[in-house]
Scaffold this active site. Structure first.
Site, mmCIF file in Angstrom:
data_model
loop_
_atom_site.group_PDB
_atom_site.id
_atom_site.type_symbol
_atom_site.label_atom_id
_atom_site.label_comp_id
_atom_site.label_asym_id
_atom_site.label_seq_id
_atom_site.Cartn_x
_atom_site.Cartn_y
_atom_site.Cartn_z
ATOM 1 N N GLU A 210 0.835 -1.207 0.000
ATOM 2 C CA GLU A 210 0.000 0.000 0.000
ATOM 3 C C GLU A 210 0.867 1.254 0.000
ATOM 4 O O GLU A 210 1.918 1.280 0.643
ATOM 5 C CB GLU A 210 -0.893 0.036 1.243
ATOM 6 C CG GLU A 210 -1.876 -1.097 1.325
ATOM 7 C CD GLU A 210 -2.768 -0.981 2.548
ATOM 8 O OE1 GLU A 210 -3.911 -0.533 2.386
ATOM 9 O OE2 GLU A 210 -2.315 -1.307 3.648
ATOM 10 N N HIS A 234 -5.995 -11.029 6.806
ATOM 11 C CA HIS A 234 -6.229 -10.971 5.359
ATOM 12 C C HIS A 234 -5.279 -11.889 4.582
ATOM 13 O O HIS A 234 -5.700 -12.694 3.755
ATOM 14 C CB HIS A 234 -6.033 -9.547 4.829
ATOM 15 C CG HIS A 234 -6.941 -8.528 5.446
ATOM 16 N ND1 HIS A 234 -8.242 -8.788 5.771
ATOM 17 C CD2 HIS A 234 -6.736 -7.235 5.784
ATOM 18 C CE1 HIS A 234 -8.807 -7.702 6.280
ATOM 19 N NE2 HIS A 234 -7.902 -6.743 6.310
ATOM 20 N N LYS A 334 2.932 -0.512 4.597
ATOM 21 C CA LYS A 334 2.392 0.825 4.316
ATOM 22 C C LYS A 334 3.490 1.679 3.702
ATOM 23 O O LYS A 334 4.677 1.438 3.940
ATOM 24 C CB LYS A 334 1.958 1.488 5.617
ATOM 25 C CG LYS A 334 0.881 0.734 6.377
ATOM 26 C CD LYS A 334 -0.490 1.179 5.948
ATOM 27 C CE LYS A 334 -1.582 0.522 6.767
ATOM 28 N NZ LYS A 334 -2.813 0.343 5.993
HETATM 29 C C1 BG6 Z 1 -7.759 -3.115 6.576
HETATM 30 C C2 BG6 Z 1 -6.530 -2.647 7.285
HETATM 31 O O1 BG6 Z 1 -8.282 -4.256 7.196
HETATM 32 O O2 BG6 Z 1 -7.428 -3.395 5.217
HETATM 33 C C3 BG6 Z 1 -5.934 -1.420 6.594
HETATM 34 O O3 BG6 Z 1 -6.854 -2.339 8.633
HETATM 35 C C4 BG6 Z 1 -5.715 -1.708 5.132
HETATM 36 O O4 BG6 Z 1 -4.736 -1.022 7.234
HETATM 37 C C5 BG6 Z 1 -6.961 -2.275 4.489
HETATM 38 O O5 BG6 Z 1 -5.340 -0.491 4.499
HETATM 39 C C6 BG6 Z 1 -6.689 -2.720 3.063
HETATM 40 O O6 BG6 Z 1 -7.880 -3.148 2.464
HETATM 41 P P1 BG6 Z 1 -8.429 -2.484 1.123
HETATM 42 O O7 BG6 Z 1 -9.602 -3.315 0.775
HETATM 43 O O8 BG6 Z 1 -8.778 -1.088 1.478
HETATM 44 O O9 BG6 Z 1 -7.319 -2.559 0.143
#
Ligand code: BG6
Length: 477
Positions: A210, A234, A334
């Site tokens: 990300e 995840h 991040k």
């Molecule tokens: C969340 C995390 O569960 O998933 C975040 O807490 C993360 O830190 C996010 O950015 C990413 O998911 P998506 O679907 O927004 O890419």
């Protein structure tokens, strides 16, 4: 399709999750007539009235729903109520007139309040369907616990009042279309079945990179870190989809049994060799997408001495017949160079003598920024001589104009229908904690490795490759 009428009660209704993700999904389902809400009750500590609550939701919808339609919103409002109160059974009793029969309780609350809320609702009798009611369900979102022990405690606290078939644990990745497609693609195409094992597969890399930083969530994130925030849930779920045995039918219990089984087969990460299996990183100032950003410890709210990891990479092996000797790599961070997510499966290379070394194929499920499946192969380069070149066969996942559902919409429909297939079962959650727990404990005593924002993470992550493999670039061509 069983889209039963029911009351939908949101606890923590004035919070960010409700405004940013949950309510936009409810609105879109309503606008598309996928689900006609019967009664939606917002419930929170704030002493608001209904008008203030509606104004709060409306601001969120305008911000997060591009095709917001005031007429549809006006109709949806007729279904919405607001009540304020705490999480005790005595206060929950005020919900009774709004819950004549079926009900879903969505706990959009900080995770440390899950047990208390589940108990309060239970004591107030909302866990028991009675009269014409067929179901009473409770929905919680990750994180499910903070480590192995607290996950056990949470599991027990919920089980005191709610049965497993009433509990829906949301891991929103499992509602993503491309993630569900991993299962479909794996189990519908015979070609893959014959190569999906250690005889043909060299390694599997699961990446979720990300560019985002903390987005104001520092209170939560500085306690959590990347391992708890992304890998334990995840990415571990993505791993189960890539590695589980084929289910005989699309049945929630069978799917969960297979997912739990492959998690149980993950070899424990040895605490005394942590450095070979896990790398933690923390971003320092750098340029992300052309913008200078501060380092993690300069972010608002973060203690300059914080040891929270903003990047985590893990390696582990699966001790079963299918995956014997195949390393699985999981990484997420991040403030990296780009937004990129994939599950990449590398096939073993063919005998070198024919066309040279290092020529192996990859099958890649791409999730971000584009949803696609890539088959990276080799072919003869046109022209004189037997030279090889890489070719990529790409199957785009969605066509322009195809209807797009958010993960939350998909998951809400599943909760309404009582389909638990893509909601992690308690034993999956516990097994995932078992895997990461030694890493969490080991990292308490050490500082994460620095990496400049806008890069691919700390260079120390190469340690996990033991000099024989390499990480895929974050922006593969
Ligand atoms: C969340 C995390 O569960 O998933 C975040 O807490 C993360 O830190 C996010 O950015 C990413 O998911 P998506 O679907 O927004 O890419």
């Amino acid at each position: 399709m069983d889209r039963a009428q029911c009351s939908f009660v949101i606890l923590g209704a004035t919070g960010d999750l409700t405004r940013r993700l949950l309510f936009p999904a409810i609105y879109r389902l309503f606008a598309r007539q996928e689900w006609t809400a019967d009664r939606i009750v917002g419930y929170a500590a704030e002493n608001w009235d209904r008008t203030r609550f509606l104004a709060h939701l409306e601001a969120g919808l305008k911000a997060f729903v591009p095709d917001f339609d005031p007429d549809k919103w006006a109709k949806l409002q007729e279904h919405i109520q607001y009540l304020s109160g705490d999480l005790t059974a005595a206060k929950f009793a005020a919900l009774k007139p709004y819950i004549p029969e079926n009900a879903i309780f969505y706990l959009a609350l900080p995770p440390q309040l899950f047990a208390e809320a589940a108990q309060g609702l239970g004591k107030a009798g909302f866990n028991q369907p009675h009269g014409s009611a067929r179901f009473r369900r409770i929905v919680i979102e990750k994180p499910f616990g903070w480590d192995f022990d607290s996950a056990q405690h949470l599991g027990e606290a919920l089980a005191n009042w709610w049965t497993e078939d009433q509990i829906f644990r949301i891991d929103h990745f499992l509602g993503k279309d491309t993630v569900q497609n991993v299962l479909v693609f794996r189990f519908i195409n015979r070609l893959l079945a014959s190569i999906w094992d250690s005889q043909h597969i060299a390694q599997v890399q699961i990446t979720y990179a990300e560019t985002l930083g903390l987005e104001g969530r520092w209170r939560y994130y500085d306690q959590a870190g990347a391992l708890r925030d992304m890998l334990q849930n995840h990415l571990m779920q993505l791993f189960t989809l890539a590695a589980m045995e084929p289910p005989s039918e699309w049945d929630a219990d069978i799917l969960h049994n297979h997912k739990a089984e492959v998690l149980r087969a993950v070899r424990p990460i040895p605490p005394d060799q942590l450095a070979d299996f896990a790398v933690a990183g923390q971003y320092t100032p750098g340029q992300v997408l052309g913008q200078m950003v501060p380092g993690y410890t300069q972010e608002e709210g973060i203690n300059p001495g914080s040891r929270t990891e903003t990047y985590a990479a893990l390696k582990f092996y699966v001790d079963n017949w299918r995956w014997h000797g195949v390393p699985f790599f999981l990484r997420s961070g991040k403030r990296l160079a780009c937004d990129y997510a994939e599950i990449a499966v590398q096939l073993k290379s063919v005998p070198e003598k024919l066309f040279g070394a290092g020529l192996s194929d990859w099958l890649v499920f791409r999730m971000k920024p584009h949803e696609a499946i890539d088959l990276v192969m080799w072919a003869k380069r046109p022209g004189i001589g037997l030279n090889t070149e890489q070719i990529i066969l790409t199957a785009p996942y969605k066509k322009v104009g195809e209807e797009d559902y958010s993960a939350y919409e998909q998951l809400l429909i599943d909760v309404l229908e009582g389909d638990q297939s893509v909601f992690p079962r308690l034993d999956e959650v516990q097994e995932a904690w078992r895997i990461v727990d030694p890493v969490l404990k080991g990292w308490q005593a050490q500082k994460p490795e620095p990496y400049a924002a806008g890069t691919s993470g700390p260079k120390e992550q190469d340690r996990l490759m033991a000099g024989t493999l390499s990480w895929r670039p974050l922006e593969p061509s």
